[in-house]
Design a protein around this motif. Structure first.
Motif, short mmCIF file in Angstrom:
data_model
loop_
_atom_site.label_atom_id
_atom_site.label_comp_id
_atom_site.label_asym_id
_atom_site.label_seq_id
_atom_site.Cartn_x
_atom_site.Cartn_y
_atom_site.Cartn_z
N VAL A 111 40.72 40.00 39.82
CA VAL A 111 40.12 40.20 38.54
C VAL A 111 38.74 40.42 38.84
O VAL A 111 38.04 39.91 39.64
CB VAL A 111 40.39 38.82 37.64
CG1 VAL A 111 39.41 39.16 36.48
CG2 VAL A 111 41.77 38.66 37.20
N LEU A 112 38.28 41.47 38.21
CA LEU A 112 36.94 41.96 38.27
C LEU A 112 36.05 41.91 36.95
O LEU A 112 36.67 42.16 36.02
CB LEU A 112 36.60 43.58 38.74
CG LEU A 112 36.89 43.78 40.16
CD1 LEU A 112 37.24 45.05 40.39
CD2 LEU A 112 35.96 43.28 41.28
N LEU A 113 34.94 41.06 36.88
CA LEU A 113 34.28 40.89 35.81
C LEU A 113 32.76 41.51 35.98
O LEU A 113 32.16 41.16 37.13
CB LEU A 113 34.17 39.18 35.58
CG LEU A 113 35.25 38.65 35.17
CD1 LEU A 113 35.21 36.85 35.16
CD2 LEU A 113 35.62 38.85 33.72
N VAL A 114 32.32 42.12 35.11
CA VAL A 114 31.14 42.89 35.18
C VAL A 114 30.07 42.46 34.41
O VAL A 114 30.36 41.98 33.18
CB VAL A 114 31.31 44.38 35.17
CG1 VAL A 114 29.97 45.14 35.28
CG2 VAL A 114 32.33 44.73 35.95
N GLU A 115 28.83 42.22 34.57
CA GLU A 115 27.62 41.95 33.86
C GLU A 115 27.67 43.03 32.89
O GLU A 115 27.39 44.15 32.87
CB GLU A 115 26.65 41.67 34.52
CG GLU A 115 25.28 41.52 33.71
CD GLU A 115 25.46 39.98 33.21
OE1 GLU A 115 24.81 39.56 31.89
OE2 GLU A 115 25.74 38.94 34.06
N GLY A 116 27.56 42.43 31.46
CA GLY A 116 27.30 43.44 30.38
C GLY A 116 28.59 43.86 29.60
O GLY A 116 28.55 44.33 28.99
N GLU A 117 29.78 43.27 30.24
CA GLU A 117 31.31 43.78 29.76
C GLU A 117 31.78 42.63 29.43
O GLU A 117 31.80 41.34 29.87
CB GLU A 117 31.78 44.48 30.83
CG GLU A 117 31.33 45.86 31.45
CD GLU A 117 31.72 47.00 30.35
OE1 GLU A 117 32.99 46.68 29.63
OE2 GLU A 117 31.08 47.78 30.28
N ASN A 118 32.55 42.80 28.03
CA ASN A 118 33.23 41.61 27.60
C ASN A 118 34.84 41.74 27.73
O ASN A 118 35.64 41.25 27.31
CB ASN A 118 33.12 41.43 25.89
CG ASN A 118 33.49 42.71 25.27
OD1 ASN A 118 33.86 43.54 25.89
ND2 ASN A 118 33.38 42.78 23.93
N LYS A 119 35.12 42.60 28.89
CA LYS A 119 36.34 42.94 29.43
C LYS A 119 36.37 42.75 30.84
O LYS A 119 35.54 42.81 31.52
CB LYS A 119 36.89 44.22 28.80
CG LYS A 119 37.12 44.62 27.35
CD LYS A 119 37.73 45.58 27.07
CE LYS A 119 37.63 45.79 25.47
NZ LYS A 119 38.18 47.14 25.08
N ALA A 120 37.54 42.46 31.29
CA ALA A 120 37.93 42.25 32.75
C ALA A 120 38.90 43.31 33.34
O ALA A 120 39.92 43.49 32.59
CB ALA A 120 38.29 40.80 33.15
N LEU A 121 38.83 43.52 34.51
CA LEU A 121 39.90 44.43 35.02
C LEU A 121 40.77 43.38 35.88
O LEU A 121 40.35 42.90 36.69
CB LEU A 121 39.10 45.58 36.05
CG LEU A 121 38.35 46.41 35.52
CD1 LEU A 121 37.55 47.39 36.47
CD2 LEU A 121 39.06 47.24 34.17
#
Length: 530
Positions: free
Chosen positions: A136-146
């Motif tokens: 799982v990849l979480l990115v700052e500024g994104e409200n979705k995850a990969l």
């Protein structure tokens, strides 16, 4: 080349590393939406996986900041380093271009080598993705995850099933990995009509179950019944297909199995072509096939790979051995105790001489030997393979010979019990043979109490039970009772392949035609076609 700082690889969920965010409250619901602040999402996930040392949180300090989460031991680490970490180390997280989101850019530029990537937006989906061997990849500024598929856990190789050995036929068998099992079926039936519906059962284990069937051949009534019975299962965990079997069978107190289990993909595919439904459970090599009839339990895999003449002979021998496995001990007790006039004189004298000095009645010594034989069989199964067969064989020889010499049991009883045990090994299905091993003791008790009248009473009760038994609405004794003449070609005999042109009527749906007529081999027809 841009330099990027990597924070220390962290496996523990230390509360000291958690970042407080006074302006944002953490979501309490498991299905809450992800927020755009990475620290808040990380804190929530660390609380979810508290005391889970195998859950790895790997922050990557870049612009923007990225958090990588996965389960240690379930991930292909080589692919993770090559496809995910190396691009971040050298290039950093991609910036949004042309109004596209960062998540979209990561999929496009850095995760293109991963076959399955999806975007999720809730904490529940993120947790499921981590526990199902994804990264799982979480990115700052994104409200979705990969969520990317990078499964790399250890799995057993495809091997020949030990419980269903065949002289002729495929040598591959199911494993404990669900997708390997479905691929073995797909290799044999390469049709878009082969459907595989996935469902999750088990509130804690979250075990994936796949319903396999062929659209157009399966009966919609049976398929819907299977779905209803699986949907109503409420259990904390499913560790093997036997858990599912006990929840969906029609008569749980019947000694006869109403659901077939197998490790062989060819048996599953043959059943699907008949209109049945297969249930594949993750983490077990045993697949379930429904519905099941009485005659299915007596069919071996070689019956369909050898020529019909030989198969028919072997099948008739198998049916005879089935009757011996059920009735021989009780017949011996009934005849030697109550109906001596039915035994030839010379044989009766021989039995009487062998029983001279035996302290127990015939019923007691037969019951003791049957119990001892079942104990040896069970011990042989539980012992290691190298000594299991030796213990069962040597134990039977030593105990039997010693018991006869000591005068505890007579020699005819040892012969009867040994013959019964050999006959029971001829039953192809283990669970079906277990039913007859269980019924042998009530039949023996009835024979010791009432003689032949007790045996006849026991057989009548068993037949009445079989006639009333059903498997997912299908009569257990079909196509014999109720009788369907066109389906009797694969019951007592095995007709040639070219003559079995109809699928079983109770199983199949609209497509009941299996083979076109007029395919009987003929040398004259072959020469005329040239």
């Amino acid at each position: 080349m841009r330099r990027i700082k990597i924070r220390k690889h962290s496996v523990r969920n230390d509360s000291s590393n958690e970042i407080e965010s006074p302006n944002h409250s953490l979501p309490n619901e498991q299905n809450a939406e992800l927020c755009t602040i990475l620290a808040v999402n990380e804190k929530r996930l660390r609380e979810t996986f508290q005391a889970c040392s195998d859950i790895v949180f790997r922050p990557i300090c870049s612009n923007p900041e990225v958090l990588l989460i996965y389960t240690d031991g379930l991930i292909d680490t080589k692919t993770l380093d090559k496809v995910v970490l190396t691009p971040f180390l050298f290039n950093g997280a991609p910036r949004g271009l042309n109004g596209d989101s960062i998540s979209g850019q990561i999929i496009q530029e850095q995760l293109v080598a991963i076959s399955q990537v999806q975007t999720v937006s809730t904490f529940n989906d993120v947790s499921d993705g981590i526990l199902k061997a994804n990264i799982v990849l979480l990115v700052e500024g994104e409200n979705k995850a990969l969520v990317a598929d990078l499964k790399g856990f250890e799995k057993r190789a495809v091997e020949e099933p030990e419980a269903e050995v065949s002289i002729r036929g495929p040598r591959d068998g199911f494993t404990e990995t669900l997708r390997i099992n479905t691929s073995l079926i797909r290799r044999r039936i390469r049709s878009s009509k082969l459907k595989m519906d996935s469902v999750t059962v088990g509130q804690v284990s979250q075990t994936e179950i796949v319903l396999v069937y062929i659209d157009g051949i399966v009966s919609n009534t049976i398929l819907e019944e299977v779905r209803k019975r699986i949907d109503r299962i409420q259990i904390d965990g499913v560790l093997e297909s036997g858990f599912i079997e006990e929840f969906i069978e029609d008569a749980p107190w019947s000694p006869f199995p109403q659901i077939q289990n197998t490790e062989r993909p060819d048996i599953v595919c043959a059943s699907l072509l008949e209109g049945k439904v297969a249930i594949i459970v993750d983490n077990t090599p045993f697949a379930l096939i429904v519905p099941m009839t009485f005659w299915t339990g007596l069919q071996a895999v070689e019956d369909y790979y050898e020529r019909s003449i030989y198969t028919t002979f072997v099948r008739l021998v198998r049916y005879s051995l089935l009757n011996i496995a059920l009735l021989l001990p009780s017949l011996y007790v009934a005849l030697s105790t109550y109906h001596q006039q039915l035994i030839p004189t010379n044989l009766l004298v021989s039995i009487a001489n062998s029983r001279e000095g035996v302290p127990f009645p015939t019923f007691v010594e037969t019951l003791l030997m049957e119990f001892m034989f079942e104990g040896l069989r069970e011990a042989g199964i539980r012992m290691p393979k190298a000594v299991g067969s030796a213990v069962s064989i040597v134990g039977a020889l030593v105990i039997g010979q010693a018991a006869v010499q000591a005068g505890i049991v007579s020699a005819p009883v040892v012969i009867v019990v040994a013959t019964t045990g050999i006959a029971s090994f001829a039953i192809p299905r283990y669970n079906f043979g277990a039913a007859y091993r269980l019924l042998r003791f009530p039949m023996l008790i009835l024979a010791g109490m009432l003689g032949l009248y007790g045996i006849i009473s026991g057989l009548l009760l068993m037949i009445i039970h079989l006639l009333g038994l059903r498997s997912f609405g299908v009569p257990y004794m079909s196509p014999v009772a109720p009788q369907i003449p066109q389906n009797l070609k694969d019951v007592f005999i095995r007709a040639p392949r070219w003559s079995m042109n109809q699928r079983p009527s109770f199983f199949s749906g609209a497509n009941k035609r299996r083979i076109p007529e007029g395919q009987k081999p003929s040398p004259k027809r072959g020469r005329a076609g040239k």
